[in-house]
Design an enzyme around this catalytic site. Structure first.
Site, PDB file in Angstrom:
ATOM      1  N   PHE A  12       0.805  -1.178   0.173  1.00 17.71           N
ATOM      2  CA  PHE A  12      -0.006   0.227   0.128  1.00 17.71           C
ATOM      3  C   PHE A  12       0.953   1.212   0.011  1.00 17.71           C
ATOM      4  CE2 PHE A  12      -2.389   2.595   3.423  1.00 17.71           C
ATOM      5  CZ  PHE A  12      -2.757   3.558   2.451  1.00 17.71           C
ATOM      6  N   ILE A  13       1.460   1.420   0.953  1.00 20.06           N
ATOM      7  CA  ILE A  13       2.526   2.658   1.223  1.00 20.06           C
ATOM      8  C   ILE A  13       3.572   2.767   0.377  1.00 20.06           C
ATOM      9  CG2 ILE A  13       3.781   4.128   2.693  1.00 20.06           C
ATOM     10  CD1 ILE A  13       1.731   3.186   5.172  1.00 20.06           C
ATOM     11  N   ASP A  55      12.183 -11.871  -0.841  1.00 23.97           N
ATOM     12  CA  ASP A  55      11.492 -11.801   0.705  1.00 23.97           C
ATOM     13  C   ASP A  55      12.656 -11.279   1.527  1.00 23.97           C
ATOM     14  OD1 ASP A  55      10.608 -12.875   3.367  1.00 23.97           O
ATOM     15  OD2 ASP A  55       9.612 -14.427   2.253  1.00 23.97           O
ATOM     16  N   TYR A 143       3.223  -6.728  17.256  1.00 21.58           N
ATOM     17  CA  TYR A 143       3.780  -6.181  16.206  1.00 21.58           C
ATOM     18  C   TYR A 143       4.101  -4.544  16.560  1.00 21.58           C
ATOM     19  CZ  TYR A 143       2.728  -2.928  12.190  1.00 21.58           C
ATOM     20  OH  TYR A 143       3.177  -1.924  11.442  1.00 21.58           O
ATOM     21  N   LYS A 147       8.147  -3.360  15.537  1.00 26.14           N
ATOM     22  CA  LYS A 147       8.250  -2.129  14.838  1.00 26.14           C
ATOM     23  C   LYS A 147       9.517  -0.991  15.635  1.00 26.14           C
ATOM     24  CE  LYS A 147       6.672  -1.944  11.110  1.00 26.14           C
ATOM     25  NZ  LYS A 147       7.364  -1.347   9.557  1.00 26.14           N
ATOM     26  N   ASN A 172      -1.942   5.429  11.486  1.00 26.27           N
ATOM     27  CA  ASN A 172      -3.138   5.024  10.655  1.00 26.27           C
ATOM     28  C   ASN A 172      -3.402   5.331   9.227  1.00 26.27           C
ATOM     29  OD1 ASN A 172      -3.662   4.628  13.504  1.00 26.27           O
ATOM     30  ND2 ASN A 172      -5.223   3.301  12.549  1.00 26.27           N
ATOM     31  N   ARG A 211      -8.464   7.632  16.504  1.00 27.60           N
ATOM     32  CA  ARG A 211      -7.232   7.501  15.622  1.00 27.60           C
ATOM     33  C   ARG A 211      -6.966   8.907  14.964  1.00 27.60           C
ATOM     34  NH1 ARG A 211      -7.167   3.526  18.329  1.00 27.60           N
ATOM     35  NH2 ARG A 211      -6.707   1.227  17.683  1.00 27.60           N
ATOM     36  N   ASP A 275      -5.616  -4.155  21.268  1.00 26.40           N
ATOM     37  CA  ASP A 275      -5.911  -2.556  20.780  1.00 26.40           C
ATOM     38  C   ASP A 275      -5.305  -1.307  21.656  1.00 26.40           C
ATOM     39  OD1 ASP A 275      -7.066  -2.971  18.244  1.00 26.40           O
ATOM     40  OD2 ASP A 275      -9.157  -2.365  18.724  1.00 26.40           O
TER      41      ASP A 275
HETATM   42  C1  UD1 Z   1      -2.821   0.593  12.340  1.00 26.77           C
HETATM   43  C2  UD1 Z   1      -2.121  -0.006  11.175  1.00 26.77           C
HETATM   44  C3  UD1 Z   1      -0.708  -0.476  11.954  1.00 26.77           C
HETATM   45  C4  UD1 Z   1      -0.017   0.773  12.305  1.00 26.77           C
HETATM   46  C5  UD1 Z   1      -1.002   1.283  13.457  1.00 26.77           C
HETATM   47  C6  UD1 Z   1      -0.406   2.766  13.939  1.00 26.77           C
HETATM   48  C7  UD1 Z   1      -3.584  -1.510   9.685  1.00 26.77           C
HETATM   49  C8  UD1 Z   1      -4.097  -2.772   9.514  1.00 26.77           C
HETATM   50  N1  UD1 Z   1      -2.692  -1.472  11.138  1.00 26.77           N
HETATM   51  O1  UD1 Z   1      -3.343  -0.090  13.412  1.00 26.77           O
HETATM   52  O2  UD1 Z   1      -0.015  -1.045  10.946  1.00 26.77           O
HETATM   53  O3  UD1 Z   1       1.242   0.388  12.894  1.00 26.77           O
HETATM   54  O4  UD1 Z   1      -2.229   1.717  12.772  1.00 26.77           O
HETATM   55  O5  UD1 Z   1      -0.628   3.976  12.998  1.00 26.77           O
HETATM   56  O6  UD1 Z   1      -3.554  -0.562   8.964  1.00 26.77           O
HETATM   57  N2  UD1 Z   1     -11.662  -2.027  13.634  1.00 26.77           N
HETATM   58  C9  UD1 Z   1     -12.985  -2.474  13.950  1.00 26.77           C
HETATM   59  N3  UD1 Z   1     -13.563  -3.076  12.959  1.00 26.77           N
HETATM   60  C10 UD1 Z   1     -12.880  -3.913  11.974  1.00 26.77           C
HETATM   61  C11 UD1 Z   1     -11.433  -3.437  12.099  1.00 26.77           C
HETATM   62  C12 UD1 Z   1     -10.883  -2.688  13.002  1.00 26.77           C
HETATM   63  O7  UD1 Z   1     -13.709  -1.727  14.792  1.00 26.77           O
HETATM   64  O8  UD1 Z   1     -13.506  -4.570  11.349  1.00 26.77           O
HETATM   65  C13 UD1 Z   1     -11.230  -0.950  14.680  1.00 26.77           C
HETATM   66  C14 UD1 Z   1      -9.976  -1.817  15.545  1.00 26.77           C
HETATM   67  O9  UD1 Z   1     -10.378  -2.514  16.770  1.00 26.77           O
HETATM   68  C15 UD1 Z   1      -9.357  -0.574  15.983  1.00 26.77           C
HETATM   69  C16 UD1 Z   1      -9.434   0.432  14.837  1.00 26.77           C
HETATM   70  O10 UD1 Z   1     -10.576   0.042  14.030  1.00 26.77           O
HETATM   71  O11 UD1 Z   1      -9.666   0.216  17.233  1.00 26.77           O
HETATM   72  C17 UD1 Z   1      -8.376   0.487  13.893  1.00 26.77           C
HETATM   73  O12 UD1 Z   1      -7.990  -0.865  13.655  1.00 26.77           O
HETATM   74  P1  UD1 Z   1      -6.781  -0.865  12.283  1.00 26.77           P
HETATM   75  O13 UD1 Z   1      -7.312  -0.203  11.274  1.00 26.77           O
HETATM   76  O14 UD1 Z   1      -6.678  -2.461  12.395  1.00 26.77           O
HETATM   77  O15 UD1 Z   1      -5.582  -0.382  12.799  1.00 26.77           O
HETATM   78  P2  UD1 Z   1      -4.801  -0.213  14.084  1.00 26.77           P
HETATM   79  O16 UD1 Z   1      -4.822  -1.339  14.744  1.00 26.77           O
HETATM   80  O17 UD1 Z   1      -4.811   1.269  15.000  1.00 26.77           O
END
Ligand code: UD1
Length: 315
Positions: A12-13, A55, A143, A147, A172, A211, A275
């Site tokens: 992606f990035i 890889d 994770y 990092k 995010n 976020r 989380d």
């Molecule tokens: C994201 C990044 C991660 C990065 C971090 C810090 C992704 C997959 N992960 O983690 O690489 O290091 O930000 O910036 O991009 N959620 C829901 N429903 C869903 C999916 C997620 O409610 O179906 C919620 C999660 O519980 C969380 C929030 O959305 O509270 C964000 O989740 P996610 O997009 O997975 O990102 P991060 O865990 O914050």
């Protein structure tokens, strides 16, 4: 001979950074194993880069990829907090060994600078907002620990070997090309696609977690600016890359629902293990050191993102 190496160039990035470099007329080598990246992310510019399918866990392949390069954008990783909780060893080897291989490859090849994709999850759940780079990291899940280990390694290779390493803590990042189809996909990609398909998304927890969602082109500009900044401003340092605004999942859901024309409420499920509750960045260090400005707002970023997924569905 390529001047730049982008690891995770099909991700992606990484693909956005690769494309931006190509559009500037730079010579670029890309490295990816298509584990989480996709060949389609390179469409339109694959023939303008030197591509190596490899890889990060393969030290010899990484060492070859570093040969002759001046600057590396190390974006390759196995992201996702829940993936690392389910299978810590796999993400450990990709993220920690992989980063070590990049540093060793860079050292052997005499690479001048490395831009490292660090994570805001390093801050964990400690009190104090906005997050400032001087806070003591308190990563929770495997994770973020991986990092963070990469960050410490980066700083070490600056202090010990003089490689100009720069850590950019992404908050995010979202936008076109973020994979919506994996169980480990970022929330924006997942929700946008689900809504466009008329499927009800699930919010983990009460949706009041926040976020600092950041549109991908802002992260690209941070990378390019940090790559060009004088060493005395950036080498051995860590910078937040974010928008400087916090949005809850409930708020985000509403905006996405409007943009996609989706009229149902979310399903609420149990909170997700590992989380963090909140995230909000102070971005003044990046502003001062290399003139970073998040020029694309949260709303505009969401608009572009939804438009892109809509186009993808049409094709
Ligand atoms: C994201 C990044 C991660 C990065 C971090 C810090 C992704 C997959 N992960 O983690 O690489 O290091 O930000 O910036 O991009 N959620 C829901 N429903 C869903 C999916 C997620 O409610 O179906 C919620 C999660 O519980 C969380 C929030 O959305 O509270 C964000 O989740 P996610 O997009 O997975 O990102 P991060 O865990 O914050």
């Amino acid at each position: 001979m390529a001047r730049y190496l982008v690891t995770g160039c099909a991700g992606f990035i990484g693909s956005w950074i690769t494309q931006a470099l190509v559009e500037r007329g730079e010579t670029v080598r890309g490295f990816d194993n298509f584990e989480t990246g996709h060949r389609e992310n390179l469409s339109g510019f694959l023939d303008r880069i030197e591509f190596i399918e490899g890889d990060l866990r393969d030290q010899a392949a990484v060492a070859r990829a570093c040969q002759g390069v001046e600057i590396i954008f190390h974006q390759g990783a196995l992201p996702s907090v829940p993936r690392s909780i389910k299978d810590p060893r796999t993400s450990h080897t990709a993220n920690i060994d992989g980063t070590f291989h990049v540093l060793e490859g860079a050292r052997a090849a005499g690479v001048r600078r490395i831009l490292y994709a660090a994570s805001s999850s390093a801050y964990g759940n400690q009190p104090g907002f906005p997050r400032v780079e001087t806070m003591v990291p308190m990563p929770i899940a495997p994770y973020p620990v991986q990092k963070m280990a990469g960050e410490l390694y980066m700083r070490s290779y600056w202090q010990v070997y003089g490689i100009e390493t720069v850590c950019l803590r992404y908050f995010n990042i979202f936008g076109p090309r973020q994979d919506p189809n994996s169980p480990y996909s970022g929330v924006m990609a997942k929700f946008a696609l689900q809504m466009l398909h008329g499927q009800q998304p699930t919010i983990f927890g009460d949706g009041e977690q926040g976020r600092d969602f950041t549109y991908v082109e802002n992260a690209v500009s941070a990378n390019l600016l940090a790559a060009a900044a004088p060493a005395e401003k950036v080498a051995g340092r860590v910078f937040n890359v974010a928008c400087g605004q916090r949005h809850t999942l409930n708020q985000t859901y509403k905006v996405l629902a409007e943009l996609t024309g989706f009229h149902q409420p979310p399903v609420y499920g149990p909170p997700r293990t590992g989380d963090i509750q909140n995230s909000l960045a102070d971005i003044s260090a990046a502003r001062e050191a290399f003139g970073y400005e998040p020029s694309i707002s949260f709303e505009e970023g969401l608009r572009r993102t939804v438009e892109w997924y809509r186009q993808q569905l049409k094709q």
